[in-house]
Design an enzyme around this catalytic site. Sequence first.
Site, mmCIF file in Angstrom:
data_model
loop_
_atom_site.group_PDB
_atom_site.id
_atom_site.type_symbol
_atom_site.label_atom_id
_atom_site.label_comp_id
_atom_site.label_asym_id
_atom_site.label_seq_id
_atom_site.Cartn_x
_atom_site.Cartn_y
_atom_site.Cartn_z
ATOM 1 N N GLY A 88 0.729 -1.467 0.385
ATOM 2 C CA GLY A 88 -0.393 0.018 0.571
ATOM 3 C C GLY A 88 1.181 1.254 -0.190
ATOM 4 C CE LYS A 146 9.203 -4.402 -8.880
ATOM 5 N NZ LYS A 146 9.016 -4.789 -7.341
ATOM 6 C CG ASP A 190 -4.335 -12.530 -10.783
ATOM 7 O OD1 ASP A 190 -3.757 -12.023 -12.339
ATOM 8 O OD2 ASP A 190 -3.655 -14.290 -11.206
ATOM 9 C CG ASP A 198 -0.737 -7.123 -5.123
ATOM 10 O OD1 ASP A 198 -0.120 -6.655 -4.962
ATOM 11 O OD2 ASP A 198 -1.120 -8.496 -4.338
ATOM 12 C CG ASP A 245 6.482 -2.106 -6.854
ATOM 13 O OD1 ASP A 245 7.709 -1.895 -7.726
ATOM 14 O OD2 ASP A 245 6.667 -1.463 -5.854
#
Length: 201
Positions: free
Chosen positions: A49, A149, A87, A69, A109
């Site tokens: 978070g 990422k 998902d 998430d 991320d």
Amino acid sequence: MYKPKDHYFKKAKAEGYPARSVYKLEQINQQYKIIKPGYRVLELGCYPGSWLKYCAKAVGKHGLVVGMDIKKLSIPLPHNARFICADVNQLPSGRIEGLSAAFEAVISDMAPATTGVKLVDEQASLELAESALSLAQSFLCPAGNLLVKVFEGEDLDILLNKLKKQFHKVHIIRPKAIRKGSRELYVLGLAKEKNLHNSCK
């Protein structure tokens, strides 16, 4: 040497963030201004978070942050944030659209459960980045920004080439807050090219 409780870890605890990863996003945003007041932000892989809290502050009371998430958040949600437990590759129909039809920024991320096998982990990381790109194609506004990422590897050029066809500028970024020895990188697509899939209305 790996230091689990380094400067950024201690700073995150002092400033009320669940994880030190917030400073990676902060450093990127300070340089590239990808998240601004009033923006709608879709964050993928938002557990625990820290990025969500940062984004909520950055977009302000007139903005919106939607975090997603597979792990449920344990922190209180800011008033301008919403959470979807799902998902990214098995997203129930309409879950995102019910909160916002389009976003000025999509940030990810997400990271795979690492195996220790370099090529396997790199491929898994790229697959998650591709999933983020796919959602951006559906929900990112024209001129919007995408941040993902990835693990550094030989196939990174495949992702870069895809982004170069869809964004005005593409950058590879390694924020100072990334731990020494980590293979993490962030790929940023700035100013998505216009298409017929969405708008910012």
